[in-house]
Scaffold this motif. Structure first.
Motif, short mmCIF file in Angstrom:
data_model
loop_
_atom_site.label_atom_id
_atom_site.label_comp_id
_atom_site.label_asym_id
_atom_site.label_seq_id
_atom_site.Cartn_x
_atom_site.Cartn_y
_atom_site.Cartn_z
N ILE A 39 0.84 -1.21 0.00
CA ILE A 39 0.00 0.00 0.00
C ILE A 39 0.87 1.25 0.00
O ILE A 39 0.59 2.22 -0.71
CB ILE A 39 -0.95 -0.01 1.22
N VAL A 93 -8.16 -0.38 4.73
CA VAL A 93 -7.95 -0.79 3.35
C VAL A 93 -8.95 -0.11 2.42
O VAL A 93 -8.59 0.35 1.32
CB VAL A 93 -8.04 -2.32 3.21
N ALA A 151 -7.80 3.50 2.01
CA ALA A 151 -6.57 3.57 1.22
C ALA A 151 -6.86 3.36 -0.26
O ALA A 151 -6.36 4.11 -1.12
CB ALA A 151 -5.57 2.53 1.72
N LEU A 152 -7.67 2.35 -0.58
CA LEU A 152 -7.98 2.08 -1.98
C LEU A 152 -8.82 3.21 -2.59
O LEU A 152 -8.62 3.58 -3.75
CB LEU A 152 -8.70 0.74 -2.11
#
Length: 205
Positions: free
Chosen positions: A102, A153, A156-157
């Motif tokens: 990431i 997650v 972040a995505l």
């Protein structure tokens, strides 16, 4: 269809999530030609973030050679139509291997722009599946511990433009064979309802 499969489980092919991901990939390939790019973050670990990389990120005239690893990982996403991530939950959140991936993928001026309203993703959205394996329960009626993985997650995505993210939870994997069977059954049922799989053969073991 081009598929990117990112594995962050130290159990590799023995991981229930890994096997489920393989089922999904095979299901997608039954009715249309597909190409697979596999990125195993455990068997082929990424190099750590260095001081040179950190300097390049904050420089107005960076040495672009420092971005080689980052660029390769970003291009792997760009070239694919769907992304499947298999990860365990380690201590309530992502394992170090996935966190490093990431960190390389989230790159200012490349995968996101900084605006007065916050970070805006620069990548094209595509279906993304995150298979999360955990020994205990962190979601639903049986949850007894916190979950910092899924919100992190997802955020972040979304920051790079991947907004269509579906989490497949494999919980209670240390609670015996019956719990594992139930977790996989629930996961397969959820996957079969997703539009990408709705008109294809049901994901089976």
């Amino acid at each position: 269809m081009k598929i990117l499969f990112v594995n962050a489980s130290p159990h590799g092919q023995m991981s229930h999530g890994y096997r489920l991901a393989v089922e999904m990939i095979r299901s997608l390939g039954r009715n249309m030609p597909s190409a697979l790019v596999k990125r195993d973050l455990v068997s082929a670990p990424l190099p750590p973030i260095t001081q040179d990389y950190a300097k390049a990120i904050t420089s107005r005239e960076p040495d672009v050679s420092r971005f080689d690893v980052s660029e390769q990982l970003i291009r792997e996403i760009e070239m694919t139509d769907a992304l499947i991530i298999n990860t365990p939950m380690h201590n309530f959140t992502v394992p170090a291997a996935l966190k490093l991936w990431i960190d390389y993928v989230l790159r200012v001026h490349r995968t996101f722009a900084v605006t007065p309203e916050g970070k805006v993703g620069l990548m094209r959205d595509r279906p993304t599946f995150v298979i999360v394996g955990s020994g205990s329960f962190h979601s639903g009626d049986r949850a007894w511990q916190g979950d910092f993985l899924t919100p992190y997650v997802r955020y972040a995505l979304q920051s790079i433009g991947l907004k269509t993210t579906h989490f497949v939870l494999l919980q209670g994997l240390t609670h015996g064979d019956e719990a594992v069977t139930d977790a996989l059954r629930r996961a397969r049922e959820e996957i079969a309802q997703h539009p990408l799989f709705a008109h294809r053969d049901t994901v089976v073991s």
